[in-house]
Design a protein around this motif. Structure first.
Motif, PDB file in Angstrom:
ATOM      1  N   VAL A  71     -29.730  -2.810  44.646  1.00  0.00           N
ATOM      2  CA  VAL A  71     -31.308  -2.978  45.045  1.00  0.00           C
ATOM      3  C   VAL A  71     -31.948  -1.564  44.742  1.00  0.00           C
ATOM      4  N   LEU A  72     -31.308  -0.596  45.109  1.00  0.00           N
ATOM      5  CA  LEU A  72     -32.009   0.731  45.083  1.00  0.00           C
ATOM      6  C   LEU A  72     -31.887   1.156  43.480  1.00  0.00           C
ATOM      7  N   GLN A  89     -36.772  -9.796  44.597  1.00  0.00           N
ATOM      8  CA  GLN A  89     -37.034  -8.825  43.486  1.00  0.00           C
ATOM      9  C   GLN A  89     -37.751  -9.443  42.377  1.00  0.00           C
ATOM     10  N   THR A 106     -38.934  -1.600  49.131  1.00  0.00           N
ATOM     11  CA  THR A 106     -37.639  -1.081  49.016  1.00  0.00           C
ATOM     12  C   THR A 106     -36.951  -0.961  50.177  1.00  0.00           C
ATOM     13  N   SER A 128     -33.105   8.423  39.064  1.00  0.00           N
ATOM     14  CA  SER A 128     -33.932   9.127  40.195  1.00  0.00           C
ATOM     15  C   SER A 128     -34.503  10.334  39.549  1.00  0.00           C
ATOM     16  N   MET A 166     -35.051  -0.997  41.863  1.00  0.00           N
ATOM     17  CA  MET A 166     -36.311  -0.665  42.317  1.00  0.00           C
ATOM     18  C   MET A 166     -36.798   0.547  41.608  1.00  0.00           C
ATOM     19  N   ILE A 167     -35.859   1.514  41.580  1.00  0.00           N
ATOM     20  CA  ILE A 167     -35.953   2.743  40.883  1.00  0.00           C
ATOM     21  C   ILE A 167     -36.449   2.488  39.380  1.00  0.00           C
ATOM     22  N   ALA A 169     -44.212   0.139  46.515  1.00  0.00           N
ATOM     23  CA  ALA A 169     -42.943  -0.300  46.248  1.00  0.00           C
ATOM     24  C   ALA A 169     -42.071   0.156  47.600  1.00  0.00           C
ATOM     25  N   SER A 206     -33.487  -3.104  51.002  1.00  0.00           N
ATOM     26  CA  SER A 206     -32.352  -2.351  51.384  1.00  0.00           C
ATOM     27  C   SER A 206     -31.584  -2.753  52.667  1.00  0.00           C
TER      28      SER A 206
END
Length: 418
Positions: free
Chosen positions: A343-344, A275, A296, A404, A347-348, A292, A300
């Motif tokens: 991680v999610l 990352q 991602t 999100s 990334m967002i 991305a 994940s």
């Protein structure tokens, strides 16, 4: 054919450079974690569960205020330094000029908070040394290291942060050879080693990027740094606010939870390295959202593998630390899904910044911080360790949902207006 071949070679070189940088950074992150493991092991044996819990609770409060001292400049330097390297020296000078008074102000606030909330077995001078030593050294080394990351030298950033932990480990070894460590004496040694190391790094970096006192401050830098500040602060609150609350129930509980978190950090090293190298590359992409998607998915999947490994390796921890820490294994297993969720979330957040929507995140991160504090103040006193685990998951899921919604809404509005 020639064009397709050239594109293939270019993508191959970029991919190879990415994984080379990631592997170099991973080496230094592994070195940092090895030093951290050695430090945790030594402190648990030298200070015992109660002493180690006291140290962890005090350190948690200091680390909550550390991002405030950085004022969010870490993210600004990586983003803007990667896009326009010629302005990096000027940005660093402005950031350092604002960082120093901020470190003093938030260090004082952290000391007051620690004095009012922690048990009274800690001497105030030693507590002050720990708080200021942690906030000043960690925020300064982080700021200086990000200048290297902005220049696509993430391995140098990793080396700087690893060196800080190494300096503290060396301080503990030197202190332990002189006398049997006490909690208050260790806090003083921790502070001295941290500050000396940060000063050395400052001298090294400012030789390459000379510091000049700005004649005029661009106060917009504070506004640019606000989303990054809130993002980092939100993560710290979710990770650390539970420890002072757990310390009220029992100092050993705070120590055990900290050990479980360090185990997750070590297992997540490959995720962190990939990352950290990815961020500057996404910031320079013309279509960061599209670029991305594949990282991602891959990150994940790797995070899921990390969670499985944590589940099966967790029973080994008591064999390393001893019988007083038998409960750590079950904690690690219950927290094994956190790396995939984090991680999610990361990334967002980075996609939002890379698409020049960073300012839209301010309200989101404020909501994340408030909910993290509320979950911990509600669940931890009522359910103890299980409450801390539930609060960790609830905070992360709330953050993902909030971020999100903000990203989807603003991208839709942008497409509609264009």
């Amino acid at each position: 054919m020639h064009v397709a071949h050239a594109i293939w070679n270019l993508r191959h070189r970029v991919t190879r450079s990415y994984f080379k940088s990631s592997s170099s950074l991973l080496f230094w992150l592994a070195a940092r974690s090895a030093a951290q493991v050695a430090l945790v092991f030594a402190l648990t044996q030298l200070l015992g569960p109660e002493g180690y819990g006291s140290f962890v609770a005090a350190l948690a409060i200091a680390t909550l205020f550390t991002p405030l001292a950085g004022l969010g400049f870490y993210g600004v330097i990586v983003r803007d330094g990667a896009r326009t390297p010629s302005t990096l020296a000027t940005q660093l000078s402005e950031a350092l000029s604002l960082w120093f008074p901020a470190a003093l102000v938030f260090g004082s606030l952290a000391l007051g908070t620690a004095y009012m909330t922690l048990p009274s077995n800690l001497h105030v001078p030693a507590l002050a040394a720990l708080v200021f030593g942690e906030i000043v050294s960690s925020s300064l080394v982080e700021l200086l290291g990000r200048t290297e990351q902005a220049q696509h030298r993430a391995q140098h950033y990793g080396a700087m942060t690893a060196g800080l932990i190494g300096a503290r480990l060396f301080a503990l070894g030197s202190y332990a050879t002189i006398t049997h460590p006490t909690i208050n004496g260790w806090m003083a040694a921790y502070s001295i080693a941290s500050l000396i190391y940060a000063l050395v790094i400052l001298v090294c970096v400012t030789r390459k990027l000379p510091f000049t006192l700005p004649r005029k401050f661009h106060w917009s830098l504070l506004c640019d740094g606000l989303p990054f500040l809130l993002a980092t602060l939100s993560l710290r609150i979710q990770a650390e606010v539970n420890k002072p609350v757990l310390a009220r129930l029992g100092l050993a509980l705070a120590g055990n939870f900290n050990i479980a978190q360090r185990a997750l950090d070590i297992a997540s090293l490959p995720l962190l390295a990939l990352q950290e190298v990815l961020w500057p590359r996404l910031y320079t992409e013309s279509s960061p959202l599209r670029r991305a998607v594949l990282p991602t998915i891959l990150l994940s999947s790797l995070a899921g593998t990390v969670g499985v490994a944590l589940w099966y390796l967790a029973p080994l921890v008591p064999y390393l630390l001893g019988a007083p820490y038998n409960g750590v294994s079950s904690l690690i297993r219950m927290l094994a899904l956190l790396p995939a969720i984090q991680v999610l979330r990361n990334m967002i957040g980075v996609i939002t910044v890379a698409t020049n929507l960073a300012n839209t995140l301010v309200g989101s991160y404020i909501i994340c911080m408030i909910t993290a504090i509320a979950f911990n103040l509600w669940l931890v006193p009522a359910y103890g360790m299980h409450g801390a685990i539930a609060a960790a998951y609830a905070s992360e899921i709330t953050a993902i949902i909030t971020l999100s919604i903000v990203l989807a809404y603003n991208l839709h509005r942008r497409r509609t207006s264009s």
